[in-house]
Design an enzyme around this catalytic site. Structure first.
Site, PDB file in Angstrom:
ATOM      1  NE  ARG A  17      67.389  36.557  42.214  1.00 53.54           N
ATOM      2  CZ  ARG A  17      66.456  35.944  41.475  1.00 53.54           C
ATOM      3  NH1 ARG A  17      65.549  35.163  42.044  1.00 53.54           N
ATOM      4  NH2 ARG A  17      66.408  36.128  40.180  1.00 53.54           N
ATOM      5  CB  THR A  28      58.188  32.839  42.002  1.00 53.01           C
ATOM      6  OG1 THR A  28      59.284  32.769  41.093  1.00 53.01           O
ATOM      7  CG2 THR A  28      58.578  33.578  43.224  1.00 53.01           C
ATOM      8  CB  THR A  87      61.630  31.871  43.271  1.00 51.62           C
ATOM      9  OG1 THR A  87      61.414  31.213  42.035  1.00 51.62           O
ATOM     10  CG2 THR A  87      62.953  32.627  43.208  1.00 51.62           C
ATOM     11  CG  ASN A 105      64.133  30.736  37.506  1.00 53.48           C
ATOM     12  OD1 ASN A 105      63.220  31.559  37.399  1.00 53.48           O
ATOM     13  ND2 ASN A 105      65.013  30.529  36.553  1.00 53.48           N
ATOM     14  CG  ASP A 122      65.679  34.696  36.959  1.00 58.55           C
ATOM     15  OD1 ASP A 122      65.095  34.323  35.924  1.00 58.55           O
ATOM     16  OD2 ASP A 122      65.108  34.798  38.057  1.00 58.55           O
ATOM     17  CB  SER A 154      64.669  38.826  41.294  1.00 59.06           C
ATOM     18  OG  SER A 154      63.372  38.416  41.638  1.00 59.06           O
ATOM     19  CB  SER A 155      60.339  40.101  38.101  1.00 57.29           C
ATOM     20  OG  SER A 155      61.000  40.286  36.891  1.00 57.29           O
ATOM     21  N   GLY A 196      55.102  34.784  39.204  1.00 56.87           N
ATOM     22  CA  GLY A 196      54.695  35.130  37.831  1.00 56.87           C
ATOM     23  C   GLY A 196      55.806  35.650  36.945  1.00 56.87           C
ATOM     24  N   GLY A 197      57.087  35.430  37.305  1.00 50.44           N
ATOM     25  CA  GLY A 197      58.187  35.879  36.441  1.00 50.44           C
ATOM     26  C   GLY A 197      58.032  37.350  36.109  1.00 50.44           C
TER      27      GLY A 197
HETATM   28  N1  GLY Z   1      62.891  33.659  39.176  1.00 49.72           N
HETATM   29  C1  GLY Z   1      61.889  34.621  39.119  1.00 49.72           C
HETATM   30  C2  GLY Z   1      62.320  35.960  39.622  1.00 49.72           C
HETATM   31  O1  GLY Z   1      63.224  36.018  40.425  1.00 49.72           O
HETATM   32  O2  GLY Z   1      61.793  36.961  39.222  1.00 49.72           O
END
Ligand code: GLY
Length: 573
Positions: free
Chosen positions: A108, A384, A402, A404, A426, A455-456, A476-477
């Site tokens: 990340r 992503t 990603t 983002n 984020d 992050s998700s 998909g955020g």
């Molecule tokens: N930018 C999307 C995530 O990291 O969840």
């Protein structure tokens, strides 16, 4: 409790048919890689772009393992899928070896050392929305290149040069853009001009982009060659680092040479949970996704989803109530574990999640305002990308990566040819402020120097009886977590084959706003009426998720699930 029991006999019939076909063909074809059901024996790659999937399978065919193929696909996606594939962003990898060893890699992005908690607020203390979204200041220190170097160093079999070469070829010789990509590049023409006054390969000065136009990226090809020759120093040092810092100075961004030099991906212990006898191996913090996925599975496990049926109103109601509680927890308790003590043990405790569900009422929706938690969720971007890979030995890689937003910050590093992320968005841009319900939260994910933003992303691997069963993930955020969750229950509870589980229509609730988002066709009208009568606000929306997954059948064949919501492709051999 009112129920709509939907029969899933179709899925059962189809599954039975596929099993019989696989058995007959498996016997008939001996060591041949493919059976009549389109399942493969020797390996498979599922990604968002056919060219990238082909690169991965070619690496497997050359004797590379799943990690070699994953590194090749990550670099190939940076060329052929620049809206989310990247070397200027970050991501997560979950790995399982054929022998059952598991690991998780956090590559990340990080905030620059000069970042500070209030950097996106105006003089009155209000967020300046565009500042964390577009341009140089939106970018965190990229993590993907160091992540790939680490993954390859630990598990790779082929040479580093071999796994990067396909991406160099695609950048240098060009690739034919899809209709979707032509439309995106034309739509962003003005923005690319504004953020890149010195020019970029994404701007077509002569005409508009059309399907099958060749996109050649010479600057990116040179950057990839430097990474090929020098490893991480080819990106975090030398001329590429000079170009990144020059770009930052032009656009008043924060990333310095020190930030680049100091960036390192981190190996973390995967989050592991059980669901109906299956073992779920998934991403720990800095992602919220793995913990939230296990929480959702634990929340619904006591209930007979299979009896109720796929997307039946009872199934939907239960899942919505679980999501409401889990997303509320996410907003309060999740952040970079190197900076914040995430209460992981408590959140992963089955009793805790059972108790969280104890106060829901079948007769009426629980208002989100009565579920204690922190900051309002819902601003996360959905562009992503995910890829799933298995090799002949049974090693498996699940990577979600990603920038983002689509095409990230829209800034292409001049001279180096790659897009910078806008991952700073984020973070909680204004933590500690009371939300509309007077609750305070978001401290766990406040901006701090060198911190990773929450992050998700939920790259995951599922085991059955100690053996590989599924590799799964999606963009998909905030909808990532529910898409992975629903894909897993589609297979385990509703017995769908992989492609059907991926394609099945999904729905999503994330605590706030207090609305149930539903893909067109996901619920029948009776289910909608029943849920609305109980106080659920049903809101139709477009695609939820873009899942790319692989299932290993009991005969040892790989079934691909490539999401029809995009240009995604499963290629096996
Ligand atoms: N930018 C999307 C995530 O990291 O969840």
């Amino acid at each position: 409790m009112q129920k709509t029991i939907k029969h899933h006999n179709n899925y059962l019939t189809l599954t039975f048919f596929l099993m019989v076909a696989a058995l007959i063909n498996g016997c008939a074809s001996g060591q041949l890689g493919k059976n009549n059901s389109g399942e493969f024996k020797n390996g498979m790659v599922v990604s968002a772009h056919p060219e990238a999937s082909q690169v991965g399978v070619d690496i497997l065919k050359k004797g590379g393992n799943a990690v070699d193929a994953a590194v090749a696909v990550q670099f190939a996606l940076a060329v052929v899928y620049p809206n989310a594939g990247n070397i200027g962003g970050g991501g997560f990898m979950v790995y399982r070896s054929a022998a059952g060893e598991t690991n998780a890699l956090d590559f990340r992005e990080k905030a620059a050392a000069a970042a500070n908690r209030d950097m996106y607020l105006d003089a009155a203390g209000n967020p300046i929305v565009d500042k964390s979204l577009y341009g140089h200041l939106a970018a965190g220190v990229p993590g993907s290149v160091d992540g790939m170097v680490e993954a390859h160093k630990k598990y790779g079999k082929l040479s580093w040069a071999q796994v990067i070469q396909p991406a160099i070829d695609l950048a240098e010789k060009g690739f034919k853009i899809t209709k979707r990509q032509a439309g995106e590049l034309n739509g962003l023409h003005r923005n690319f001009m504004d953020f890149n006054p010195l020019g970029t390969a994404f701007v077509n000065l002569e005409s508009t982009w059309k399907e099958n136009d060749l996109l050649v990226q010479n600057e990116l090809a040179n950057t990839l060659k430097l990474i090929q020759q020098k490893g991480r120093d080819g990106f975090y040092g030398g001329s590429v680092a000079d170009s990144i810092v020059a770009e930052m100075q032009r656009g008043k961004g924060l990333v310095t040479k020190e930030d680049l030099k100091n960036y390192h991906a981190v190996w973390r212990k995967p989050v592991v949970g059980q669901y109906r006898g299956y073992k779920i191996i998934t991403m720990p913090p800095t992602s919220s996704g793995g913990i939230a996925l296990i929480q959702l599975l634990q929340s619904v496990e006591p209930y007979p989803l299979k009896k109720w049926g796929h997307n039946a109103d009872s199934t939907v109601q239960l899942i919505v109530e679980a999501e409401r509680r889990v997303y509320a927890d996410r907003a309060t308790h999740l952040g970079d574990p190197d900076f914040y003590a995430v209460p992981q043990k408590q959140l992963l405790n089955a009793e805790y999640n059972k108790n969280r569900m104890a106060n829901f009422n079948w007769a009426a929706a629980t208002p989100s305002s009565s579920v204690l938690a922190g900051e309002i969720a819902g601003k996360e971007h959905e562009e992503t990308t995910h890829f799933s890979i298995v090799d002949r030995e049974g090693n498996a890689v699940s990577i979600t990566t990603t920038l983002n937003g689509s095409y990230g910050s829209l800034v292409v590093v001049k001279g180096a040819g790659f897009l910078l992320n806008n991952e700073m968005d984020d973070f909680s841009v204004k933590p500690g402020a009371p939300n509309m319900y007077g609750l305070v939260g978001g401290e766990a994910n406040a901006i701090a120097p060198n911190k990773r933003m929450l992050s998700s992303m939920t790259p995951s691997i599922v085991e059955k009886g100690g053996k590989l069963f599924m590799v799964v993930g999606t963009p998909g955020g905030s909808t990532i977590i529910t898409s992975v969750f629903q894909t897993i229950i589609n297979v385990i509870d509703f017995e769908m084959p992989m492609q059907a589980a991926v394609a099945a229509k999904k729905f999503h609730h994330q605590w706030l706003p207090d609305e149930v988002y539903v893909e067109k066709g996901a619920l029948d009208s009776l289910a909608v009426k029943t849920l609305e009568a109980k106080g659920y606000k049903i809101v139709p929306r477009g695609a939820i998720g873009r899942v790319d997954a692989i299932l290993k059948t009991k005969w040892g064949y790989y079934q691909g699930g490539a999401d029809p919501r995009g240009d995604d492709k499963a290629i096996g051999y």
